[in-house]
Design a protein around this motif. Sequence first.
Motif, PDB file in Angstrom:
ATOM      1  N   THR A  33       0.840  -1.194   0.000  1.00 47.52           N
ATOM      2  CA  THR A  33       0.000   0.000   0.000  1.00 47.52           C
ATOM      3  C   THR A  33       0.869   1.236   0.000  1.00 47.52           C
ATOM      4  OG1 THR A  33      -1.590   1.283   1.279  1.00 47.52           O
ATOM      5  CG2 THR A  33      -0.133  -0.157   2.522  1.00 47.52           C
ATOM      6  N   ARG A  34       0.390   2.308  -0.604  1.00 44.20           N
ATOM      7  CA  ARG A  34       1.136   3.555  -0.606  1.00 44.20           C
ATOM      8  C   ARG A  34       0.739   4.445   0.572  1.00 44.20           C
ATOM      9  NH1 ARG A  34       1.696   5.874  -6.774  1.00 44.20           N
ATOM     10  NH2 ARG A  34       2.640   4.045  -7.695  1.00 44.20           N
ATOM     11  N   THR A  35      -0.205   4.007   1.373  1.00 40.50           N
ATOM     12  CA  THR A  35      -0.610   4.821   2.509  1.00 40.50           C
ATOM     13  C   THR A  35       0.609   5.110   3.371  1.00 40.50           C
ATOM     14  OG1 THR A  35      -2.749   3.734   2.507  1.00 40.50           O
ATOM     15  CG2 THR A  35      -2.140   4.956   4.485  1.00 40.50           C
ATOM     16  N   HIS A  36       0.873   6.380   3.640  1.00 42.23           N
ATOM     17  CA  HIS A  36       2.123   6.693   4.310  1.00 42.23           C
ATOM     18  C   HIS A  36       1.999   6.628   5.827  1.00 42.23           C
ATOM     19  CE1 HIS A  36       0.979  10.785   5.548  1.00 42.23           C
ATOM     20  NE2 HIS A  36       0.410  10.910   4.378  1.00 42.23           N
ATOM     21  N   GLY A  37       3.091   6.152   6.446  1.00 38.97           N
ATOM     22  CA  GLY A  37       3.197   6.118   7.891  1.00 38.97           C
ATOM     23  C   GLY A  37       4.412   6.914   8.309  1.00 38.97           C
ATOM     24  N   ILE A  38       4.642   8.041   7.636  1.00 38.68           N
ATOM     25  CA  ILE A  38       5.845   8.830   7.845  1.00 38.68           C
ATOM     26  C   ILE A  38       5.753   9.604   9.154  1.00 38.68           C
ATOM     27  CG2 ILE A  38       7.276  10.655   6.855  1.00 38.68           C
ATOM     28  CD1 ILE A  38       6.060   9.953   4.153  1.00 38.68           C
ATOM     29  N   ASP A  39       6.877   9.715   9.821  1.00 37.79           N
ATOM     30  CA  ASP A  39       6.978  10.564  10.996  1.00 37.79           C
ATOM     31  C   ASP A  39       6.563  11.980  10.589  1.00 37.79           C
ATOM     32  OD1 ASP A  39       7.744  12.179  13.080  1.00 37.79           O
ATOM     33  OD2 ASP A  39       9.763  11.348  13.263  1.00 37.79           O
ATOM     34  N   LEU A  42       9.372  14.427  10.268  1.00 38.23           N
ATOM     35  CA  LEU A  42      10.229  14.235   9.102  1.00 38.23           C
ATOM     36  C   LEU A  42       9.590  14.843   7.862  1.00 38.23           C
ATOM     37  CD1 LEU A  42      12.832  12.928   8.010  1.00 38.23           C
ATOM     38  CD2 LEU A  42      11.514  10.839   7.621  1.00 38.23           C
ATOM     39  N   LEU A  43       8.296  14.628   7.709  1.00 40.34           N
ATOM     40  CA  LEU A  43       7.591  15.191   6.559  1.00 40.34           C
ATOM     41  C   LEU A  43       7.569  16.717   6.634  1.00 40.34           C
ATOM     42  CD1 LEU A  43       5.943  14.841   4.006  1.00 40.34           C
ATOM     43  CD2 LEU A  43       3.906  14.541   5.417  1.00 40.34           C
ATOM     44  N   ALA A  44       7.332  17.261   7.827  1.00 41.07           N
ATOM     45  CA  ALA A  44       7.315  18.718   7.986  1.00 41.07           C
ATOM     46  C   ALA A  44       8.677  19.314   7.648  1.00 41.07           C
ATOM     47  CB  ALA A  44       6.919  19.080   9.419  1.00 41.07           C
ATOM     48  N   HIS A  45       9.737  18.621   8.060  1.00 46.95           N
ATOM     49  CA  HIS A  45      11.087  19.090   7.735  1.00 46.95           C
ATOM     50  C   HIS A  45      11.307  19.085   6.229  1.00 46.95           C
ATOM     51  CE1 HIS A  45      15.392  18.314   6.856  1.00 46.95           C
ATOM     52  NE2 HIS A  45      15.574  19.281   7.731  1.00 46.95           N
ATOM     53  N   ALA A  46      10.863  18.012   5.560  1.00 52.35           N
ATOM     54  CA  ALA A  46      11.037  17.916   4.110  1.00 52.35           C
ATOM     55  C   ALA A  46      10.337  19.064   3.399  1.00 52.35           C
ATOM     56  CB  ALA A  46      10.506  16.577   3.607  1.00 52.35           C
ATOM     57  N   PRO A 336      16.998   4.793   8.114  1.00 50.79           N
ATOM     58  CA  PRO A 336      17.815   5.853   8.720  1.00 50.79           C
ATOM     59  C   PRO A 336      17.693   7.179   7.967  1.00 50.79           C
ATOM     60  CG  PRO A 336      19.064   3.806   8.521  1.00 50.79           C
ATOM     61  CD  PRO A 336      17.809   3.632   7.718  1.00 50.79           C
ATOM     62  N   CYS A 337      17.453   8.249   8.702  1.00 50.69           N
ATOM     63  CA  CYS A 337      17.353   9.593   8.131  1.00 50.69           C
ATOM     64  C   CYS A 337      18.242  10.547   8.928  1.00 50.69           C
ATOM     65  CB  CYS A 337      15.899  10.077   8.156  1.00 50.69           C
ATOM     66  SG  CYS A 337      14.817   9.248   6.962  1.00 50.69           S
ATOM     67  N   GLY A 338      18.187  11.824   8.583  1.00 49.67           N
ATOM     68  CA  GLY A 338      18.973  12.816   9.308  1.00 49.67           C
ATOM     69  C   GLY A 338      20.464  12.693   9.078  1.00 49.67           C
ATOM     70  N   ILE A 339      20.856  12.185   7.902  1.00 51.00           N
ATOM     71  CA  ILE A 339      22.272  12.080   7.546  1.00 51.00           C
ATOM     72  C   ILE A 339      22.633  13.353   6.780  1.00 51.00           C
ATOM     73  CG2 ILE A 339      23.986  10.745   6.274  1.00 51.00           C
ATOM     74  CD1 ILE A 339      21.974   8.329   6.640  1.00 51.00           C
ATOM     75  N   THR A 340      23.482  14.186   7.360  1.00 48.92           N
ATOM     76  CA  THR A 340      23.760  15.517   6.822  1.00 48.92           C
ATOM     77  C   THR A 340      25.042  15.525   5.995  1.00 48.92           C
ATOM     78  OG1 THR A 340      22.661  16.531   8.722  1.00 48.92           O
ATOM     79  CG2 THR A 340      24.114  17.941   7.417  1.00 48.92           C
ATOM     80  N   VAL A 341      24.959  16.093   4.804  1.00 48.02           N
ATOM     81  CA  VAL A 341      26.111  16.174   3.905  1.00 48.02           C
ATOM     82  C   VAL A 341      27.164  17.107   4.499  1.00 48.02           C
ATOM     83  CG1 VAL A 341      26.912  16.792   1.596  1.00 48.02           C
ATOM     84  CG2 VAL A 341      24.625  15.801   1.898  1.00 48.02           C
TER      85      VAL A 341
END
Length: 425
Positions: A33-39, A42-46, A336-341
């Motif tokens: 399913t494509r229904t999102h369960g995103i934090d 995280l979405l607000a930051h994006a 894993p997210c929040g990996i900064t260049v």
Amino acid sequence: MKRARSAAVVLALALAVSGGTGGSGARAEGAATRTHGIDPALLAHAMRVAPLNDVAQALGEQGRGDFADVYGNLVVDEPARSVTLYATDTARAARLVAAAKAAHRGIDTSLVKVAPAAYTKRALHEQAEKIVAAAGTTSDGPAVYSAAVNPDASGVTVTAKQSAIGALPRSLAERGVTGSVPVTYLPGSPVRPTTWRWNDGRPQIGGDVLIGPISGGKVGQCTSGIAAENPAGRDYLITAAHCYSQGTRVTGEGGPTPGKWTFTAGNEIGRISHVAGQWDAEAVDTGLSDGKGSKSAAADQPEGRWYPVTSTGFSYNGQSVCHNGARSYYDGRGVPCGITVDSDDVTYQLKWHDGTWVTVRGVHGTASAYGCTNGDSGALVFTLTGADARQARGIVSARQNTRDLFWTEAPDILKAFGMQLNPHT
């Protein structure tokens, strides 16, 4: 990121002792399913940094093109909501910004700050490549681990063995690698390959487990990344080139219980048909076309969720990314997210499964808590462009520890293979 069978046995025993993380079934065709369960955070930051990312992509496009003679680098400052453009000629920099606006009228150029650069990125990268090549490799490994372009285009930073740093400047000078570019030498660690998901059916997607034979009679596990298509519509999956040799048959994981590694062949994925060593990338030919062999989607969380990958882009200093490495997922790390260049142009030495050393050009990022682990190699590195869409930034290549990540960039990889992002989602 590759993990040999012997190492996997140790990990499996540790999981058995600790109780493990397991996981339920793999994505079955028609069941996802494509229904999102995103934090939500995280979405607000994006969404908050999307204008910054759009500006950076537009400026970088011009910097790699008509303005390469003055383009130094980009630094995205997400908290301050600004993009700093470093250039050796500020007048030309203003024209670069104008050209970016003309090509992408929706970007907000008020976010751009122009700062003087001592050198162009082109000159700095050339110097970095010369350093890595001249330093060479011995039986103990490479003398130089990496050479990165400084974010402010002020010079190059080299990492090497602590014991070798004192002699490196003189050694490089004797080899003719000298010039006006300042070089900073720092002690570092070797760059190691980091060799849904579980036994996915066709069409496979980014984030699926890959299993295949490697040298020495062992079996390696990596992760699929970018779904691609050639001009004839044939479907491919791109993973890390250090994982498998040309012609190797690659499958899913055949073990019946997700998270309990058996390193046995599962569902058919395809064979390695293209290799681009500079980008640590190889393409798995699925043998099918028009979205039947692979499609542009990224395995995510919670279990069974996936999202379409609708675009590609480069990564710039200060931006943050995620990846969907399969080993991290089954180790209970999720996505894993929040990996900064912190270096958007780094040249590094990487040892492949057959023992050869290869020079790779990519990006380095650091995580506040967790970056990646062995078995994540080839996974999709991405950013969110909405609740139900992702932008491919590249594929996982290597690490120095569990809090950092090296990746190679999606546009470079696709160009090298003469392919495009698979349009089927």
